[in-house]
Enzyme design. Structure first.
Site, PDB file in Angstrom:
ATOM      1  N   HIS A  28       0.850  -1.194   0.000  1.00 19.09           N
ATOM      2  CA  HIS A  28       0.000   0.000   0.000  1.00 19.09           C
ATOM      3  C   HIS A  28       0.888   1.248   0.000  1.00 19.09           C
ATOM      4  O   HIS A  28       1.254   1.772   1.053  1.00 19.09           O
ATOM      5  CB  HIS A  28      -0.921  -0.017   1.230  1.00 19.09           C
ATOM      6  CG  HIS A  28      -1.976   1.055   1.227  1.00 19.09           C
ATOM      7  ND1 HIS A  28      -3.301   0.798   1.530  1.00 19.09           N
ATOM      8  CD2 HIS A  28      -1.925   2.378   0.963  1.00 19.09           C
ATOM      9  CE1 HIS A  28      -4.008   1.924   1.459  1.00 19.09           C
ATOM     10  NE2 HIS A  28      -3.180   2.905   1.129  1.00 19.09           N
ATOM     11  N   ASN A  32       2.233   9.426  -5.552  1.00 22.50           N
ATOM     12  CA  ASN A  32       2.441  10.851  -5.248  1.00 22.50           C
ATOM     13  C   ASN A  32       2.556  11.136  -3.751  1.00 22.50           C
ATOM     14  O   ASN A  32       2.933  12.238  -3.374  1.00 22.50           O
ATOM     15  CB  ASN A  32       1.346  11.705  -5.889  1.00 22.50           C
ATOM     16  CG  ASN A  32       1.688  12.041  -7.332  1.00 22.50           C
ATOM     17  OD1 ASN A  32       2.465  12.941  -7.607  1.00 22.50           O
ATOM     18  ND2 ASN A  32       1.145  11.275  -8.265  1.00 22.50           N
ATOM     19  N   PRO A 114      -4.371   7.282 -12.531  1.00 26.03           N
ATOM     20  CA  PRO A 114      -4.084   7.772 -13.883  1.00 26.03           C
ATOM     21  C   PRO A 114      -4.815   9.101 -14.109  1.00 26.03           C
ATOM     22  O   PRO A 114      -5.987   9.231 -13.742  1.00 26.03           O
ATOM     23  CB  PRO A 114      -4.637   6.672 -14.795  1.00 26.03           C
ATOM     24  CG  PRO A 114      -4.742   5.462 -13.931  1.00 26.03           C
ATOM     25  CD  PRO A 114      -5.043   5.982 -12.551  1.00 26.03           C
ATOM     26  N   LYS A 115      -4.092  10.080 -14.672  1.00 29.76           N
ATOM     27  CA  LYS A 115      -4.650  11.438 -14.752  1.00 29.76           C
ATOM     28  C   LYS A 115      -4.776  11.934 -16.184  1.00 29.76           C
ATOM     29  O   LYS A 115      -3.832  11.834 -16.951  1.00 29.76           O
ATOM     30  CB  LYS A 115      -3.752  12.392 -13.948  1.00 29.76           C
ATOM     31  CG  LYS A 115      -3.780  12.056 -12.446  1.00 29.76           C
ATOM     32  CD  LYS A 115      -2.653  12.706 -11.682  1.00 29.76           C
ATOM     33  CE  LYS A 115      -2.660  12.264 -10.225  1.00 29.76           C
ATOM     34  NZ  LYS A 115      -2.158  10.898 -10.010  1.00 29.76           N
ATOM     35  N   GLY A 212      -8.767   8.155  -2.239  1.00 27.05           N
ATOM     36  CA  GLY A 212      -9.174   9.557  -2.318  1.00 27.05           C
ATOM     37  C   GLY A 212      -9.804   9.998  -1.013  1.00 27.05           C
ATOM     38  O   GLY A 212      -9.998   9.189  -0.084  1.00 27.05           O
ATOM     39  N   GLU A 242     -11.725   4.849   6.753  1.00 27.40           N
ATOM     40  CA  GLU A 242     -10.837   5.924   7.244  1.00 27.40           C
ATOM     41  C   GLU A 242     -11.654   6.930   8.060  1.00 27.40           C
ATOM     42  O   GLU A 242     -11.119   7.624   8.917  1.00 27.40           O
ATOM     43  CB  GLU A 242     -10.132   6.626   6.077  1.00 27.40           C
ATOM     44  CG  GLU A 242      -8.894   5.911   5.613  1.00 27.40           C
ATOM     45  CD  GLU A 242      -8.118   6.697   4.576  1.00 27.40           C
ATOM     46  OE1 GLU A 242      -7.118   7.326   4.931  1.00 27.40           O
ATOM     47  OE2 GLU A 242      -8.539   6.680   3.401  1.00 27.40           O
ATOM     48  N   ASP A 317       1.656   3.642   3.145  1.00 24.28           N
ATOM     49  CA  ASP A 317       0.634   4.549   2.637  1.00 24.28           C
ATOM     50  C   ASP A 317       1.280   5.674   1.828  1.00 24.28           C
ATOM     51  O   ASP A 317       1.224   5.675   0.611  1.00 24.28           O
ATOM     52  CB  ASP A 317      -0.213   5.120   3.792  1.00 24.28           C
ATOM     53  CG  ASP A 317      -1.571   5.612   3.328  1.00 24.28           C
ATOM     54  OD1 ASP A 317      -1.918   5.349   2.164  1.00 24.28           O
ATOM     55  OD2 ASP A 317      -2.283   6.249   4.133  1.00 24.28           O
ATOM     56  N   ASP A 318       1.871   6.640   2.537  1.00 26.00           N
ATOM     57  CA  ASP A 318       2.469   7.815   1.886  1.00 26.00           C
ATOM     58  C   ASP A 318       3.780   8.128   2.610  1.00 26.00           C
ATOM     59  O   ASP A 318       3.810   8.991   3.509  1.00 26.00           O
ATOM     60  CB  ASP A 318       1.518   9.013   2.000  1.00 26.00           C
ATOM     61  CG  ASP A 318       0.188   8.756   1.304  1.00 26.00           C
ATOM     62  OD1 ASP A 318       0.170   8.619   0.076  1.00 26.00           O
ATOM     63  OD2 ASP A 318      -0.842   8.688   2.003  1.00 26.00           O
TER      64      ASP A 318
HETATM   65  C1  6MZ Z   1      -7.157   7.910   0.803  1.00 23.27           C
HETATM   66  C2  6MZ Z   1      -5.222   8.471  -0.294  1.00 23.27           C
HETATM   67  C3  6MZ Z   1      -4.513   8.486   0.940  1.00 23.27           C
HETATM   68  O1  6MZ Z   1      -2.623   8.470  -6.948  1.00 23.27           O
HETATM   69  O2  6MZ Z   1      -1.700  10.763  -7.301  1.00 23.27           O
HETATM   70  N1  6MZ Z   1      -4.355   8.791  -1.260  1.00 23.27           N
HETATM   71  N2  6MZ Z   1      -6.530   8.181  -0.352  1.00 23.27           N
HETATM   72  N3  6MZ Z   1      -6.565   7.913   2.003  1.00 23.27           N
HETATM   73  C4  6MZ Z   1      -5.246   8.201   2.120  1.00 23.27           C
HETATM   74  N4  6MZ Z   1      -4.701   8.239   3.380  1.00 23.27           N
HETATM   75  C5  6MZ Z   1      -3.895   9.290   3.865  1.00 23.27           C
HETATM   76  N5  6MZ Z   1      -3.229   8.770   0.675  1.00 23.27           N
HETATM   77  C6  6MZ Z   1      -3.143   8.953  -0.683  1.00 23.27           C
HETATM   78  O3  6MZ Z   1      -1.244   9.522  -5.146  1.00 23.27           O
HETATM   79  C7  6MZ Z   1      -1.932  10.461  -4.352  1.00 23.27           C
HETATM   80  C8  6MZ Z   1      -3.394  10.091  -4.240  1.00 23.27           C
HETATM   81  O4  6MZ Z   1      -3.535   8.881  -3.482  1.00 23.27           O
HETATM   82  C9  6MZ Z   1      -4.725   8.924  -2.696  1.00 23.27           C
HETATM   83  C10 6MZ Z   1      -5.382  10.277  -2.957  1.00 23.27           C
HETATM   84  O5  6MZ Z   1      -6.351  10.125  -3.977  1.00 23.27           O
HETATM   85  C11 6MZ Z   1      -4.214  11.115  -3.467  1.00 23.27           C
HETATM   86  O6  6MZ Z   1      -4.614  12.186  -4.302  1.00 23.27           O
HETATM   87  P1  6MZ Z   1      -1.457   9.384  -6.736  1.00 23.27           P
HETATM   88  O7  6MZ Z   1      -0.157   8.808  -7.205  1.00 23.27           O
END
Ligand code: 6MZ
Length: 377
Positions: A28, A32, A114-115, A212, A242, A317-318
């Site tokens: 996960h 971005n 994808p954008k 999202g 979430e 996640d991020d």
């Molecule tokens: C929900 C999340 C997220 O797709 O542009 N994204 N969606 N919950 C989260 N928890 C914090 N973290 C990221 O990567 C960025 C996108 O991933 C989703 C959101 O849609 C965000 O714009 P990409 O590569």
């Protein structure tokens, strides 16, 4: 006293280093959300030089620690301004793979939305081509992102894999891509994403994600696309709970995807249902604590699922947004819940069962863990 502190510091250092050396599976990770801060700052500087943004304002936002859920989604809009042209997408995809490989992630599923961006001549397809170009541009490690029908691929996946400690051989990382449906999208845009995933299945795309801002959009909007993916046999993972959206959590559980992300705000009945369905969960500790989905590390639902032997996998996640890494997530589990090295090893190893790639990749990854066990245990 000093000696006690020194002993603790040494034990922490040892555990952190061990967590880095551990082979890991990342299931996960949003593209971005995993961008290096240094890259974001460099991109912001370029836009500031063109007079399009005020660098100091953007810098403060990028460098801030601790982010609420609504702040995260504002930040993603900013990240997308900085990153969404083909060359930059290629660059960040390359860097993200390099960063995960550097901490011994041996299998990585990157998810990204994808954008379409008319101003940049970008379509969902060209965006994904740019991502794939970046993954293929990695040279520091041997990347296996392959055509699931080609013979080359079969040869690669049947080869016993990596030499983590070998001096002469490059490390190997398996990379697969999941296409995310953003909750802001229409049914038709979501269907386009699923059809694109089908078109690109021989290029490393193996699944669909729904993500999202969780307070935006309606389940019924995405359902036709998710149903279509299910009918096509494309594996699906869904961000679930979430926020405490009772109606949607129930609908997601009824839909029964292959995996779920987060599962923070489930009530007792939903929790019971999750456990009886045995759907593997992608656990994102740091993310959940920072965005308020879990009250603290100590009270995170990881402990309940782990004790119930529910299938789960630790994830970032991020990693950029939350300044974490997969090794750090393993370290946090050890430090917070007292898991031993053998228990952490099993946790990493068991995640192989939940990957979306095929049996050959699973077989190779099992070899990787067998090899590593001798070295790490
Ligand atoms: C929900 C999340 C997220 O797709 O542009 N994204 N969606 N919950 C989260 N928890 C914090 N973290 C990221 O990567 C960025 C996108 O991933 C989703 C959101 O849609 C965000 O714009 P990409 O590569």
């Amino acid at each position: 006293m000093d000696t006690e502190m020194e002993r603790k510091a040494l034990a922490e250092k040892d555990m952190r280093e061990w967590c880095v050396a551990l082979p890991k599976v990342e299931l996960h990770a949003h593209l971005n959300g995993s961008v290096r801060n240094s890259t974001l700052l460099e991109l912001a500087k370029q836009l500031a030089d063109k007079g399009l943004i005020v660098f100091e304002d953007v810098k403060d936002v990028i460098m801030k620690n601790g982010r609420s859920l609504p702040e995260c989604f504002k930040l993603f809009d900013l990240f997308h301004i900085l990153t969404t042209d083909h060359d930059t997408v290629t660059r960040i995809a390359k860097e993200v793979v390099e960063d995960f490989a550097a901490e011994n992630v041996v299998y990585l599923e990157i998810r990204t939305t994808p954008k379409n961006n008319g101003a940049k001549g970008m379509t969902k397809r060209s965006y994904m081509n740019a991502v794939i170009k970046g993954v293929k541009a990695v040279e520091a490690v041997d990347v296996v992102l392959f055509d699931s029908n080609s013979r080359t691929n079969d040869t690669l996946t049947c080869t016993p894999t990596i030499e983590l400690d070998g001096d002469t051989k490059k490390k190997r990382i398996y990379v697969r891509l999941l296409l995310s449906i953003d909750r802001r999208e229409t049914t038709s845009a979501a269907l386009d994403t699923v059809n694109l995933a089908l078109e690109m299945k021989d290029q490393g795309v193996i699944g669909i994600d729904l993500s999202g801002n969780p307070v935006v959009g309606e389940w019924e909007t995405y359902l036709p696309a998710l149903q279509h993916a299910k009918e096509l046999g494309i594996p699906i993972t869904i961000h679930c709970g979430e926020v405490p959206n009772r109606k949607e959590i129930q609908a997601v559980l009824d839909f029964c995807p292959q995996r779920l992300g987060h599962v923070c705000c489930l009530n007792d009945v939903e929790w019971k249902m999750l456990k009886s369905l045995i759907i593997p969960v992608e656990i994102c500790l740091t993310s959940n604590v920072m965005t308020g989905g879990a009250p603290s590390l100590e009270l995170h639902h990881f402990a309940d699922l782990y004790n119930a032997k529910h299938p789960l996998s630790l994830c970032t996640d991020d990693s950029g947004l939350f300044s974490t890494s997969l090794s750090n997530e393993y370290y946090l589990v050890a430090a917070t819940f007292g898991l031993s090295k053998p228990q952490l090893f099993r946790l990493a190893q068991e995640a192989v069962q939940f990957i979306f790639a095929d049996g050959n990749v699973k077989k190779s990854l099992k070899e990787v863990f067998r090899h590593a066990e001798k070295r790490l245990m």
